[in-house]
Design a protein around this motif. Structure first.
Motif, PDB file in Angstrom:
ATOM      1  N   LYS A  82      26.320  99.027   1.358  1.00 12.89           N
ATOM      2  CA  LYS A  82      27.321  98.710   0.345  1.00 12.89           C
ATOM      3  C   LYS A  82      28.595  99.537   0.492  1.00 12.89           C
ATOM      4  CE  LYS A  82      28.012  98.292  -4.560  1.00 12.89           C
ATOM      5  NZ  LYS A  82      27.584  98.653  -5.869  1.00 12.89           N
ATOM      6  N   GLU A  83      28.490 100.814   0.782  1.00 14.49           N
ATOM      7  CA  GLU A  83      29.665 101.684   0.833  1.00 14.49           C
ATOM      8  C   GLU A  83      30.461 101.544   2.129  1.00 14.49           C
ATOM      9  OE1 GLU A  83      26.497 103.111   0.251  1.00 14.49           O
ATOM     10  OE2 GLU A  83      26.722 102.926  -1.907  1.00 14.49           O
ATOM     11  N   TYR A  84      29.859 101.022   3.180  1.00 13.54           N
ATOM     12  CA  TYR A  84      30.510 101.003   4.494  1.00 13.54           C
ATOM     13  C   TYR A  84      30.967  99.622   4.955  1.00 13.54           C
ATOM     14  CZ  TYR A  84      29.008 105.802   5.098  1.00 13.54           C
ATOM     15  OH  TYR A  84      28.838 107.146   4.941  1.00 13.54           O
ATOM     16  N   HIS A  85      30.479  98.574   4.370  1.00 11.92           N
ATOM     17  CA  HIS A  85      30.847  97.225   4.789  1.00 11.92           C
ATOM     18  C   HIS A  85      31.633  96.543   3.670  1.00 11.92           C
ATOM     19  CE1 HIS A  85      27.240  97.978   7.352  1.00 11.92           C
ATOM     20  NE2 HIS A  85      28.074  97.506   8.254  1.00 11.92           N
ATOM     21  N   PRO A  86      32.525  95.628   4.028  1.00 11.95           N
ATOM     22  CA  PRO A  86      33.285  94.904   2.996  1.00 11.95           C
ATOM     23  C   PRO A  86      32.406  93.835   2.341  1.00 11.95           C
ATOM     24  CG  PRO A  86      33.890  94.104   5.153  1.00 11.95           C
ATOM     25  CD  PRO A  86      32.935  95.252   5.373  1.00 11.95           C
ATOM     26  N   THR A  87      31.455  94.279   1.512  1.00  9.95           N
ATOM     27  CA  THR A  87      30.450  93.360   0.978  1.00  9.95           C
ATOM     28  C   THR A  87      31.027  92.229   0.133  1.00  9.95           C
ATOM     29  OG1 THR A  87      29.954  94.981  -0.754  1.00  9.95           O
ATOM     30  CG2 THR A  87      28.508  94.942   1.152  1.00  9.95           C
ATOM     31  N   PRO A  88      32.091  92.415  -0.661  1.00 11.07           N
ATOM     32  CA  PRO A  88      32.635  91.243  -1.369  1.00 11.07           C
ATOM     33  C   PRO A  88      33.173  90.179  -0.404  1.00 11.07           C
ATOM     34  CG  PRO A  88      33.409  93.263  -2.393  1.00 11.07           C
ATOM     35  CD  PRO A  88      32.729  93.645  -1.112  1.00 11.07           C
ATOM     36  N   LEU A  89      33.788  90.617   0.681  1.00 10.51           N
ATOM     37  CA  LEU A  89      34.295  89.670   1.672  1.00 10.51           C
ATOM     38  C   LEU A  89      33.146  88.946   2.379  1.00 10.51           C
ATOM     39  CD1 LEU A  89      36.746  88.509   3.155  1.00 10.51           C
ATOM     40  CD2 LEU A  89      36.552  90.401   4.763  1.00 10.51           C
TER      41      LEU A  89
END
Length: 152
Positions: A107-114
């Motif tokens: 969650k903190e390292y990847h653009p999860t909303p995108l």
């Protein structure tokens, strides 16, 4: 699923070549774009599956170290309280529907909303087209993506 998408991309590309011979410019452009979208999603889904398998094997091999102190995986620090996100993807074609889960994303390292938007958009475009299960599976995948919560 990547194999089916690639097969459809090749079929649509063949239709593109036929429309070029018929000098139908608008249809040719549409078919080329559609073929490219299918090929791009096939590549994304293939890489996602490969990445998921690599992460799972690494986590199983290093489970004790991750629980104790945490470790770095490809520049991402993973420890016991690390939160992962996973999404669903649905693809339908005529009478065949396939719904699958994506790899886990930190969650903190990847653009999860995108990523959520990417996988939900794919499902909105290509998940409905098989009867009778396509619409139900697509709605289930979209609902899961919209209510996705991090997992430890």
């Amino acid at each position: 699923m990547p194999g089916a998408l690639l097969t459809i991309a090749l079929f649509v590309f063949g239709s593109f070549l036929v429309s070029l011979q018929q000098a139908n410019t608008e249809m040719s452009i549409f078919l080329l774009i559609l073929s490219s979208v299918f090929a791009l999603y096939a590549l994304v889904i293939y890489n996602d599956g490969k990445r998921s398998l690599e992460l799972r094997e690494w986590m199983l091999a290093n489970i004790d170290s991750i629980r104790r102190d945490g470790l770095s995986y490809n520049g991402v620090f993973i420890d016991a309280p690390t939160e992962f996100m996973q999404y669903e993807l649905c693809f339908s074609w005529v009478v065949v529907t396939s719904r699958t889960k994506t790899a886990y994303y930190v969650k903190e390292y990847h653009p999860t909303p995108l990523l959520n938007l990417l996988f939900t958009g794919f499902t909105c475009l290509f998940g409905w087209w098989a009867l009778p299960r396509g619409p139900f599976e697509a709605l289930h995948a979209i609902g899961t993506n919209l209510s996705a919560k991090p997992k430890l």
